[in-house]
Write a protein that holds these residues in place. Structure first.
Motif, mmCIF file in Angstrom:
data_model
loop_
_atom_site.group_PDB
_atom_site.id
_atom_site.type_symbol
_atom_site.label_atom_id
_atom_site.label_comp_id
_atom_site.label_asym_id
_atom_site.label_seq_id
_atom_site.Cartn_x
_atom_site.Cartn_y
_atom_site.Cartn_z
ATOM 1 N N ARG A 62 -44.182 -61.293 -96.233
ATOM 2 C CA ARG A 62 -45.782 -61.868 -95.870
ATOM 3 C C ARG A 62 -46.478 -61.904 -96.467
ATOM 4 O O ARG A 62 -47.342 -61.569 -96.809
ATOM 5 N N SER A 63 -46.383 -60.057 -95.820
ATOM 6 C CA SER A 63 -47.011 -58.854 -96.872
ATOM 7 C C SER A 63 -48.067 -58.856 -98.120
ATOM 8 O O SER A 63 -48.878 -58.769 -98.680
ATOM 9 N N LEU A 64 -46.087 -59.159 -99.014
ATOM 10 C CA LEU A 64 -46.588 -59.486 -100.802
ATOM 11 C C LEU A 64 -47.180 -60.385 -100.944
ATOM 12 O O LEU A 64 -48.065 -60.795 -102.081
ATOM 13 N N GLU A 65 -46.697 -61.721 -100.278
ATOM 14 C CA GLU A 65 -47.624 -62.771 -100.341
ATOM 15 C C GLU A 65 -48.491 -62.916 -100.657
ATOM 16 O O GLU A 65 -49.194 -63.071 -101.360
ATOM 17 N N ARG A 66 -49.440 -61.906 -99.664
ATOM 18 C CA ARG A 66 -50.676 -61.694 -98.695
ATOM 19 C C ARG A 66 -51.133 -61.391 -100.088
ATOM 20 O O ARG A 66 -52.442 -61.541 -100.314
ATOM 21 N N ASP A 67 -50.436 -59.905 -100.420
ATOM 22 C CA ASP A 67 -51.290 -59.488 -101.929
ATOM 23 C C ASP A 67 -51.550 -60.631 -102.629
ATOM 24 O O ASP A 67 -51.498 -59.495 -104.118
ATOM 25 N N GLY A 68 -50.312 -61.453 -103.214
ATOM 26 C CA GLY A 68 -50.330 -62.226 -104.231
ATOM 27 C C GLY A 68 -49.690 -61.361 -104.998
ATOM 28 O O GLY A 68 -49.354 -61.556 -106.599
ATOM 29 N N LEU A 69 -48.248 -60.397 -104.920
ATOM 30 C CA LEU A 69 -47.453 -60.947 -105.466
ATOM 31 C C LEU A 69 -45.964 -61.155 -105.504
ATOM 32 O O LEU A 69 -44.974 -61.426 -106.023
ATOM 33 N N VAL A 70 -46.261 -61.864 -104.367
ATOM 34 C CA VAL A 70 -44.710 -63.049 -104.051
ATOM 35 C C VAL A 70 -45.076 -64.190 -103.854
ATOM 36 O O VAL A 70 -46.103 -64.529 -102.992
ATOM 37 N N LYS A 71 -44.076 -65.349 -104.179
ATOM 38 C CA LYS A 71 -44.918 -66.446 -103.857
ATOM 39 C C LYS A 71 -43.735 -67.231 -103.274
ATOM 40 O O LYS A 71 -42.315 -66.980 -103.688
ATOM 41 N N ARG A 72 -43.637 -67.727 -101.962
ATOM 42 C CA ARG A 72 -43.320 -68.364 -101.290
ATOM 43 C C ARG A 72 -42.639 -69.973 -102.062
ATOM 44 O O ARG A 72 -44.193 -70.679 -100.887
ATOM 45 N N THR A 73 -41.768 -70.813 -102.072
ATOM 46 C CA THR A 73 -41.397 -72.130 -101.780
ATOM 47 C C THR A 73 -40.740 -71.989 -100.739
ATOM 48 O O THR A 73 -39.083 -71.779 -101.125
#
Length: 128
Positions: A62-73
């Motif tokens: 979630r933190s990586l997604e928030r930082d724009g590094l990971v996309k969750r699909t």
């Protein structure tokens, strides 16, 4: 079919575990490395990241997604599932992480010696 992630990808002798350089939280760099070759399901990430509790892995993702590094699909359907993948920004972290891992590998013995000396001194201090 994707190549499975190796279970020993981050075993205790992996330089990544000794790396003093942190990218995000404690597990962020390891997660990024797991996603280097394409999207992965949570259960796939759990294999090499077995030392990370599911709760902490979720928080890190979630933190990586928030930082724009990971996309969750999220994929709906008969067998709904979720995949995580690196964004272009996340992919830009692969090189600095590789450099940090190479540095750690080069200085592995020095890092282990330093930690051992520190731990030994700390034990002696407590005993006094």
């Amino acid at each position: 079919m994707r190549e499975p992630l190796p279970a020993d990808m981050f075993d205790e002798l992996c330089p990544s575990s000794l790396n003093p350089i942190r990218f995000g939280d404690k597990w962020a760099a390891l997660i990024i490395r797991c996603l280097a070759h394409g999207p992965r399901r949570f259960s796939e990430l759990r294999v090499p990241l077995s030392r990370v509790t599911p709760k902490v892995l979720t928080q890190s993702l979630r933190s990586l997604e928030r930082d724009g590094l990971v996309k969750r699909t999220v994929y709906a359907g008969a067998t709904p599932h979720v995949e995580y993948e690196l964004t272009p920004l996340g992919r830009s972290m692969l090189h600095p992480i590789a450099v940090a891992c190479a540095w750690t590998e080069k200085h592995w013995d020095e890092l282990l010696d330093a930690r051992e000396s520190y731990d030994q001194a700390t034990r002696l201090d407590r005993a006094e």
